[in-house]
Enzyme design. Structure first.
Site, mmCIF file in Angstrom:
data_model
loop_
_atom_site.group_PDB
_atom_site.id
_atom_site.type_symbol
_atom_site.label_atom_id
_atom_site.label_comp_id
_atom_site.label_asym_id
_atom_site.label_seq_id
_atom_site.Cartn_x
_atom_site.Cartn_y
_atom_site.Cartn_z
ATOM 1 N N ASP A 58 0.660 -1.289 0.082
ATOM 2 C CA ASP A 58 -0.095 -0.035 -0.011
ATOM 3 C C ASP A 58 0.911 1.176 0.052
ATOM 4 O O ASP A 58 1.999 1.307 0.341
ATOM 5 C CB ASP A 58 -0.800 0.019 1.224
ATOM 6 N N TYR A 119 6.220 -10.139 7.335
ATOM 7 C CA TYR A 119 6.052 -8.843 7.306
ATOM 8 C C TYR A 119 6.500 -8.282 8.692
ATOM 9 O O TYR A 119 6.110 -9.149 9.592
ATOM 10 C CB TYR A 119 4.457 -8.280 7.025
#
Length: 265
Positions: A58, A119
């Site tokens: 994003d 992540y």
């Protein structure tokens, strides 16, 4: 056509995300990471480049090891002593760095071949924010209790339907994902980090998981509430997404056989 695989790191602050979303194209003046890299590659290879990546990050999200591939009309002989990182170094902004490149087999695909991803989310935990870390970490004033947060995190491990943690925007066949590990620890006395590894992730899933845990911490919810939110399969039951600036794509894993058949350039 030879296939080139490479890893790239980037600071996502100045980009609209890995790929520009069509719906916001006219209103977003920031470039995308993928188009910036594609432009640099096309200048080097002098042909159109169709770039594939392990997944989209994003706007504002960073990556240490995003994995990409593209096909080239160059011969393997011409690529033999080619240094991709050096070739694009001066054609990219300082916030994007190509780290390593390989000649990959035809059946390697950066997106489809990925087995799992890791992540990491970073939070600066101190009374005042930091100007130095403003682009690369989230910030929380209240002293964090990582024992409590780890009690919350254990409910995400395993195979679950993560519909409650999926933001709208990307159509998927199903919302079931497998999380292999999820835990909090102190990176240093002032920085907390959340690391999660899974088979795949839905849109903003990691940020929604972090944001929900932080909301639970602030409101003193019981850790079991995470299980209740999972079972509800309702995005409205979970918390808001954590800020993009604290999230990093750390590593993408591929089958060992594919890794072994990639030859470093």
């Amino acid at each position: 056509m030879p296939r080139i695989r490479f890893t790239v790191s980037y600071d996502g602050t100045d980009f609209c995300g890995w790929q520009r979303q069509t719906a916001t194209h006219e209103n977003n003046t920031k470039p995308s990471v993928s188009q910036t890299i594609t432009n640099a590659l096309e200048k080097v290879f002098c042909h159109d480049v169709y770039l594939n990546a392990s997944g989209r990050t994003d706007a504002g999200v960073h990556a240490l090891n995003q994995v990409c591939h593209f096909d080239t009309t160059w011969s393997e002989e011409k690529l033999k002593n080619f240094n991709l990182a050096r070739a694009v170094e001066h054609k990219l902004p300082e916030s994007i760095v190509v780290k390593k490149a390989w000649l990959a087999p035809d059946d390697f695909h950066a997106t489809i071949s990925a087995d799992k991803k890791t992540y990491r989310y970073l939070i600066l935990n101190q009374p005042q924010p930091s100007a130095i870390n403003a682009r690369t970490m989230s910030w929380m004033r209240k002293p964090m209790d990582l024992d409590y947060l780890n009690e919350c995190s254990k409910y995400f491990i395993g195979e679950h339907d993560f519909k409650s943690f999926q933001s709208v925007g990307t159509e998927v066949a199903h919302t079931v994902r497998t999380i292999h590990s999820a835990h909090w620890n102190w990176r240093n006395p002032k920085v907390a980090q959340f690391t999660i590894t899974g088979s795949g992730f839905l849109k903003q899933m990691v940020r929604n998981i972090v944001g929900t845990q932080l909301l639970a911490f602030r409101k003193d919810w019981k850790p079991e509430t995470m299980q209740e939110i999972l079972m509800a399969q309702d995005r409205r039951k979970a918390g808001p997404p954590a800020e993009a600036r604290g999230l990093y794509l750390m590593r993408v894993f591929y089958p060992q056989d594919l890794d072994n058949r990639c030859r470093q350039l």
